[in-house]
Design a protein around this motif. Structure first.
Motif, PDB file in Angstrom:
ATOM      1  N   GLN A  51      -0.932   2.589  -4.467  1.00  0.00           N
ATOM      2  CA  GLN A  51      -0.244   3.380  -3.443  1.00  0.00           C
ATOM      3  C   GLN A  51      -0.869   3.132  -2.081  1.00  0.00           C
ATOM      4  O   GLN A  51      -2.088   3.221  -1.913  1.00  0.00           O
ATOM      5  CB  GLN A  51      -0.316   4.874  -3.788  1.00  0.00           C
ATOM      6  CG  GLN A  51       0.450   5.782  -2.844  1.00  0.00           C
ATOM      7  CD  GLN A  51      -0.322   6.168  -1.597  1.00  0.00           C
ATOM      8  OE1 GLN A  51      -1.552   6.252  -1.611  1.00  0.00           O
ATOM      9  NE2 GLN A  51       0.390   6.396  -0.501  1.00  0.00           N
ATOM     10  N   SER A  52      -0.053   2.813  -1.102  1.00  0.00           N
ATOM     11  CA  SER A  52      -0.505   2.659   0.274  1.00  0.00           C
ATOM     12  C   SER A  52       0.672   2.960   1.183  1.00  0.00           C
ATOM     13  O   SER A  52       1.796   2.512   0.900  1.00  0.00           O
ATOM     14  CB  SER A  52      -1.036   1.242   0.524  1.00  0.00           C
ATOM     15  OG  SER A  52      -1.678   1.155   1.782  1.00  0.00           O
ATOM     16  N   PRO A  53       0.470   3.705   2.278  1.00  0.00           N
ATOM     17  CA  PRO A  53       1.596   4.154   3.110  1.00  0.00           C
ATOM     18  C   PRO A  53       2.391   2.996   3.709  1.00  0.00           C
ATOM     19  O   PRO A  53       1.909   1.858   3.786  1.00  0.00           O
ATOM     20  CB  PRO A  53       0.903   4.960   4.223  1.00  0.00           C
ATOM     21  CG  PRO A  53      -0.406   5.366   3.649  1.00  0.00           C
ATOM     22  CD  PRO A  53      -0.813   4.244   2.754  1.00  0.00           C
ATOM     23  N   PRO A  54       3.627   3.272   4.159  1.00  0.00           N
ATOM     24  CA  PRO A  54       4.383   2.247   4.891  1.00  0.00           C
ATOM     25  C   PRO A  54       3.623   1.798   6.127  1.00  0.00           C
ATOM     26  O   PRO A  54       2.780   2.515   6.652  1.00  0.00           O
ATOM     27  CB  PRO A  54       5.677   2.991   5.293  1.00  0.00           C
ATOM     28  CG  PRO A  54       5.786   4.127   4.331  1.00  0.00           C
ATOM     29  CD  PRO A  54       4.383   4.524   4.018  1.00  0.00           C
ATOM     30  N   ASP A  76      10.264  -6.698   8.977  1.00  0.00           N
ATOM     31  CA  ASP A  76       9.348  -6.696  10.111  1.00  0.00           C
ATOM     32  C   ASP A  76      10.113  -6.435  11.409  1.00  0.00           C
ATOM     33  O   ASP A  76      10.955  -7.226  11.814  1.00  0.00           O
ATOM     34  CB  ASP A  76       8.623  -8.044  10.197  1.00  0.00           C
ATOM     35  CG  ASP A  76       7.594  -8.070  11.312  1.00  0.00           C
ATOM     36  OD1 ASP A  76       7.079  -6.996  11.654  1.00  0.00           O
ATOM     37  OD2 ASP A  76       7.312  -9.156  11.841  1.00  0.00           O
ATOM     38  N   LEU A  77       9.834  -5.317  12.041  1.00  0.00           N
ATOM     39  CA  LEU A  77      10.453  -4.950  13.308  1.00  0.00           C
ATOM     40  C   LEU A  77       9.379  -4.246  14.129  1.00  0.00           C
ATOM     41  O   LEU A  77       9.311  -3.023  14.171  1.00  0.00           O
ATOM     42  CB  LEU A  77      11.652  -4.038  13.055  1.00  0.00           C
ATOM     43  CG  LEU A  77      12.781  -4.034  14.080  1.00  0.00           C
ATOM     44  CD1 LEU A  77      13.411  -5.414  14.197  1.00  0.00           C
ATOM     45  CD2 LEU A  77      13.827  -3.015  13.702  1.00  0.00           C
ATOM     46  N   SER A 102      10.865   7.514   8.852  1.00  0.00           N
ATOM     47  CA  SER A 102      10.049   8.181   9.873  1.00  0.00           C
ATOM     48  C   SER A 102       8.870   7.343  10.341  1.00  0.00           C
ATOM     49  O   SER A 102       8.437   7.446  11.493  1.00  0.00           O
ATOM     50  CB  SER A 102       9.545   9.535   9.344  1.00  0.00           C
ATOM     51  OG  SER A 102       8.766   9.371   8.172  1.00  0.00           O
ATOM     52  N   MET A 103       8.350   6.471   9.471  1.00  0.00           N
ATOM     53  CA  MET A 103       7.166   5.697   9.838  1.00  0.00           C
ATOM     54  C   MET A 103       7.490   4.334  10.432  1.00  0.00           C
ATOM     55  O   MET A 103       6.584   3.588  10.790  1.00  0.00           O
ATOM     56  CB  MET A 103       6.258   5.548   8.612  1.00  0.00           C
ATOM     57  CG  MET A 103       5.642   6.867   8.156  1.00  0.00           C
ATOM     58  SD  MET A 103       4.412   6.650   6.850  1.00  0.00           S
ATOM     59  CE  MET A 103       3.134   5.720   7.719  1.00  0.00           C
ATOM     60  N   ARG A 104       8.767   4.021  10.581  1.00  0.00           N
ATOM     61  CA  ARG A 104       9.155   2.743  11.161  1.00  0.00           C
ATOM     62  C   ARG A 104       8.601   2.566  12.574  1.00  0.00           C
ATOM     63  O   ARG A 104       8.356   1.449  13.024  1.00  0.00           O
ATOM     64  CB  ARG A 104      10.687   2.646  11.148  1.00  0.00           C
ATOM     65  CG  ARG A 104      11.296   1.512  11.946  1.00  0.00           C
ATOM     66  CD  ARG A 104      10.760   0.162  11.539  1.00  0.00           C
ATOM     67  NE  ARG A 104      11.084  -0.202  10.167  1.00  0.00           N
ATOM     68  CZ  ARG A 104      10.701  -1.334   9.606  1.00  0.00           C
ATOM     69  NH1 ARG A 104       9.982  -2.208  10.289  1.00  0.00           N
ATOM     70  NH2 ARG A 104      11.010  -1.605   8.348  1.00  0.00           N
ATOM     71  N   CYS A 105       8.363   3.668  13.280  1.00  0.00           N
ATOM     72  CA  CYS A 105       7.933   3.589  14.678  1.00  0.00           C
ATOM     73  C   CYS A 105       6.413   3.698  14.854  1.00  0.00           C
ATOM     74  O   CYS A 105       5.930   3.801  15.987  1.00  0.00           O
ATOM     75  CB  CYS A 105       8.605   4.685  15.496  1.00  0.00           C
ATOM     76  SG  CYS A 105       8.260   6.364  14.919  1.00  0.00           S
ATOM     77  N   LEU A 106       5.654   3.664  13.770  1.00  0.00           N
ATOM     78  CA  LEU A 106       4.221   3.960  13.873  1.00  0.00           C
ATOM     79  C   LEU A 106       3.323   2.739  14.029  1.00  0.00           C
ATOM     80  O   LEU A 106       2.099   2.862  13.922  1.00  0.00           O
ATOM     81  CB  LEU A 106       3.769   4.790  12.658  1.00  0.00           C
ATOM     82  CG  LEU A 106       4.442   6.163  12.518  1.00  0.00           C
ATOM     83  CD1 LEU A 106       3.750   6.979  11.430  1.00  0.00           C
ATOM     84  CD2 LEU A 106       4.455   6.932  13.828  1.00  0.00           C
TER      85      LEU A 106
END
Length: 459
Positions: free
Chosen positions: A29-32, A281-282, A304-308
């Motif tokens: 397990q590892s976050p986006p 990848d963005l 939600s994490m796409r912008c982090l």
């Protein structure tokens, strides 16, 4: 080759330790946004370096193409690697060479028949299930296929150490009737019910809230249907904000052209239907707008994490038009993944250690605020009195209690008060950085990273 980050190296060390302990099917397990593909590529490189075969399984073509480039850059011996979509590999499983190690990307899908067909064929092979969210919407969980779970760094820790950007979360007023939402056989809401639940006014609201909260930011909007995505893009363009819509039916050449325009900032807003979630990848996204509800925690975190992705001084903006926050909480809330992988007996609800606490939402700017950030009963972002209280479920009641106890400290600390309504790029001294970190419960590593990027710490 990629230079692995410390947390990625530690993750590989834990995997090796688990294998040496006798485990053969391991959840990782590892976050986006933490480079799981790079970790898998490094594991594949070490495997093929010993002349052992590796198999990489994914369920989307775009992600596969990107992974192949990553494996190649990491010097994986591709002659010893079988890489493919699960839909393809399961059809020709009897003709595949026997792997010594199987790597499954987005491993929470692994209970599906297509994956099981492959795993049953190679039942003696080591298997690593990589996922940000090792939980399924059905009763059966990943303990059915795995005998160990390894937890990577939490989202909070990654943010504190500068690997993820801090964020501000805004939950817009209801733009839909949740009572009309119905689930499909997959467990998520049906497109038809989301269309019936959504108000037509949401399209204008999305643009208005973007202009108010995130004007000028590179933003990705997640919608539930092609029609809704087209409508949202149209509203942005009519407001003079360059936007484009992409979906699964968009031709590859057109999609590539649109993504390139977005990366060059020729487009300000990219509206999509479930494309930019897992693995794509963005890198230059600073704002995410959720214009669809979901029952899937995995999908919510991908949204939600796409912008982090971090950048010195960056604070990301998350705008939620679908009340997903009330279902899932903050992206960086602590979650008990070890409990999540356990299948419960039939007829029993899944056990939980969550406790209900209060989270504050500003009735003026709609920011969702941690209690520790409230000062003199006012919103730290707009300065208006806080009016609305939302019950919220979180995993760590002691952590919340500690934050509540900080309110008096904040009120009595002038520096902390001064930085409460600022963004990281508005902090100009180590004293302000330390106060800001204290306010947001960040560790010293975040202060050091920001100080170094601002030139406040000599190298």
């Amino acid at each position: 080759m990629y230079q692995l980050r410390e947390y990625q190296t530690n993750l590989i060390a834990q995997i090796i330790k688990s294998m040496h302990s006798g485990h053969r099917h391991i959840i990782v397990q590892s976050p986006p946004r933490t480079g799981k593909t790079v970790v898998m590529a490094e594991i594949a490189r070490r495997t093929t370096l010993k002349n052992n075969r590796v198999m990489f399984i994914i369920h989307r073509k775009e992600v596969l193409e990107q992974a192949e480039l990553t494996f190649k850059k990491q010097d994986v011996n591709l002659n010893l690697a079988t890489m493919g979509m699960v839909q393809t590999l399961t059809r020709k499983v009897d003709k595949l060479p026997i792997p010594n190690l199987i790597l499954i990307d987005e491993g929470h899908h692994a209970l599906a028949k297509s994956y099981q067909n492959i795993l049953n064929k190679f039942s003696k092979t080591f298997v690593l299930f990589f996922t940000a969210t090792p939980v399924r919407t059905g009763r059966l969980q990943l303990d059915q296929v795995a005998d160990d779970i390894i937890l990577g760094q939490s989202i909070k820790e990654l943010t504190e150490n500068g690997y993820l950007a801090p964020f501000r979360y805004f939950e817009s007023p209801n733009d839909f009737d949740a009572s009309k939402l119905k689930r499909s056989s997959t467990g998520d809401y049906t497109n038809k019910s989301m269309d019936e639940a959504m108000s037509s006014t949401i399209y204008g609201h999305i643009v208005k809230q973007y202009q108010r909260i995130a004007q000028g930011m590179q933003a990705v909007v997640y919608t539930y249907s092609i029609e809704s995505a087209i409508n949202v893009a149209k509203e942005f363009n009519e407001a003079g904000i360059a936007a484009a819509e992409v979906d699964g039916k968009t031709e590859a050449s057109s999609r590539d052209r649109i993504v390139k325009q977005f990366r060059k900032q020729e487009l300000r807003v990219l509206v999509n239907v479930n494309l930019f979630t897992e693995g794509i990848d963005l890198p230059n996204v600073d704002c995410v707008i959720m214009a669809r509800p979901t029952t899937s925690l995995a999908l919510y975190l991908q949204f939600s994490m796409r912008c982090l992705n971090p950048r010195p001084g960056k604070t990301a903006i998350i705008i939620d038009h679908a009340n997903n926050f009330q279902k899932f909480g903050y992206p960086d809330d602590d979650r008990d993944w070890k409990q999540a992988i356990i299948t419960q007996d039939k007829g029993k609800h899944k056990a939980t250690t969550e406790n209900t606490v209060q989270i504050v939402q500003c009735d003026y700017c709609f920011a969702v605020i941690r209690p520790s950030a409230v000062k003199d009963g006012k919103c730290p972002y707009c300065g208006n009195p806080v009016k609305v209280i939302i019950p919220k479920r979180v995993a760590d009641i002691d952590l919340i209690e500690a934050r509540r106890n900080k309110i008096d400290e904040i009120i009595n600390d002038n520096v902390m008060q001064n930085v409460a309504d600022k963004k990281p790029n508005e902090l100009h001294s180590m004293k302000e950085l330390k106060a800001y970190a204290k306010l947001h419960d960040y560790k010293p590593g975040w202060v050091y990273f920001q100080g170094k990027m601002k030139g406040l710490i000599k190298k």
